[in-house]
Design a protein around this motif. Structure first.
Motif, PDB file in Angstrom:
ATOM      1  N   VAL A 195      40.694  50.923  73.931  1.00  0.00           N
ATOM      2  CA  VAL A 195      40.652  50.248  72.642  1.00  0.00           C
ATOM      3  C   VAL A 195      40.859  51.282  71.544  1.00  0.00           C
ATOM      4  N   GLY A 196      41.798  51.017  70.656  1.00  0.00           N
ATOM      5  CA  GLY A 196      42.005  51.844  69.477  1.00  0.00           C
ATOM      6  C   GLY A 196      41.655  51.055  68.228  1.00  0.00           C
ATOM      7  N   PHE A 197      41.443  51.763  67.115  1.00  0.00           N
ATOM      8  CA  PHE A 197      40.977  51.103  65.898  1.00  0.00           C
ATOM      9  C   PHE A 197      41.844  51.472  64.697  1.00  0.00           C
ATOM     10  N   VAL A 198      42.173  50.450  63.916  1.00  0.00           N
ATOM     11  CA  VAL A 198      42.735  50.620  62.586  1.00  0.00           C
ATOM     12  C   VAL A 198      41.757  49.934  61.642  1.00  0.00           C
ATOM     13  N   SER A 199      41.240  50.676  60.669  1.00  0.00           N
ATOM     14  CA  SER A 199      40.184  50.128  59.818  1.00  0.00           C
ATOM     15  C   SER A 199      40.520  50.307  58.353  1.00  0.00           C
ATOM     16  N   GLY A 236      36.758  53.845  54.275  1.00  0.00           N
ATOM     17  CA  GLY A 236      37.938  53.441  55.032  1.00  0.00           C
ATOM     18  C   GLY A 236      37.631  52.611  56.262  1.00  0.00           C
ATOM     19  N   GLY A 237      36.451  52.016  56.307  1.00  0.00           N
ATOM     20  CA  GLY A 237      36.076  51.185  57.448  1.00  0.00           C
ATOM     21  C   GLY A 237      35.516  51.933  58.635  1.00  0.00           C
ATOM     22  N   LEU A 238      35.303  53.239  58.500  1.00  0.00           N
ATOM     23  CA  LEU A 238      34.887  54.041  59.659  1.00  0.00           C
ATOM     24  C   LEU A 238      33.472  53.712  60.132  1.00  0.00           C
ATOM     25  N   ARG A 239      32.628  53.208  59.247  1.00  0.00           N
ATOM     26  CA  ARG A 239      31.284  52.823  59.686  1.00  0.00           C
ATOM     27  C   ARG A 239      31.352  51.605  60.597  1.00  0.00           C
ATOM     28  N   ALA A 240      32.286  50.703  60.334  1.00  0.00           N
ATOM     29  CA  ALA A 240      32.494  49.572  61.240  1.00  0.00           C
ATOM     30  C   ALA A 240      32.993  50.060  62.598  1.00  0.00           C
ATOM     31  N   VAL A 241      33.886  51.037  62.584  1.00  0.00           N
ATOM     32  CA  VAL A 241      34.443  51.567  63.827  1.00  0.00           C
ATOM     33  C   VAL A 241      33.359  52.226  64.668  1.00  0.00           C
ATOM     34  N   GLU A 242      32.478  52.995  64.037  1.00  0.00           N
ATOM     35  CA  GLU A 242      31.433  53.670  64.807  1.00  0.00           C
ATOM     36  C   GLU A 242      30.522  52.664  65.500  1.00  0.00           C
ATOM     37  N   GLN A 243      30.244  51.545  64.854  1.00  0.00           N
ATOM     38  CA  GLN A 243      29.443  50.517  65.514  1.00  0.00           C
ATOM     39  C   GLN A 243      30.220  49.858  66.652  1.00  0.00           C
TER      40      GLN A 243
END
Length: 215
Positions: A131-135, A141-148
């Motif tokens: 799974v990869g992420f674009v935030s 930049g949405g990185l807190r959502a990505v870490e969760q």
């Protein structure tokens, strides 16, 4: 000097030139667009990412847009016909995918409820896949959502790749036609993300062809 018994060097046989390795089949990639918010910016970023994917021959892409799915938040082991009809819009694409990119905003230091609902309604569809992420979001930049999300997908037996693409104040980075105003950095980040996703996707697909994954 007597050379009769001297040891002669062993000359190795000429090595055969290996034939070219077969080109692997493209990976089936599911792009999950997580935002279902009214007035969302997600379609601009999804189009941008799809244009990057169109330049590559190692992926075929299916879009799973949660704005087009109406799933209730109450979970059931015996979903109603209406819920099964909504799941039919997304489950086959998740099941067929070799890899995922999750495009997510950040809402209040986390990710959208619609995405958590999608994740929780599926199990084997995520297992042993990358799974990869674009935030996107404000200053983070949405990185807190990505870490969760990394913690959530670890529980689902998925593998999250290290590099991400993140957009701080995304609205300001694109013009009114949806073109990135200064694309070099974002395009470089997208290439790194997709290269890692391709490596893991092929590695895990090959491994599962030899030994099925057991959660």
């Amino acid at each position: 000097m007597d050379l009769t018994n001297s040891t002669q060097p062993t000359v190795p046989p000429t090595a055969s030139v290996p034939s070219a390795l077969p080109v692997p089949l493209p990976l089936s990639l599911a792009l999950v667009v997580a935002s279902d918010r009214e007035g969302r910016f997600a379609p601009v970023l999804a189009d941008w990412l799809l244009s990057r994917l169109a330049e590559r021959e190692d992926f075929t892409t299916t879009v799973v847009d949660l704005a087009g799915v109406d799933l209730p938040t109450s979970l059931s082991y015996a979903p109603s016909p209406a819920v099964r009809a909504e799941l039919a819009k997304v489950t086959p694409a998740l099941e067929a995918a070799d890899a995922f990119v999750v495009l997510t905003p950040e809402y209040n230091h986390s990710f959208p409820a619609a995405l958590k609902n999608l994740i929780d309604r599926h199990s084997t569809e995520w297992q042993a896949k990358p799974v990869g992420f674009v935030s996107y979001g404000g200053i983070s930049g949405g990185l807190r959502a990505v870490e969760q999300l990394r913690q959530v997908f670890a529980e689902m037996h998925a593998v999250t790749v290290r590099d991400t693409v993140s957009f701080q104040h995304a609205h300001e980075q694109f013009d009114e036609d949806g073109r990135h105003k200064d694309p070099a950095g974002a395009e470089g980040a997208a290439k790194a993300l997709l290269d890692q996703l391709a490596w893991w996707g092929h590695a895990l697909r090959d491994a599962k062809s030899v030994r099925p994954y057991g959660a």
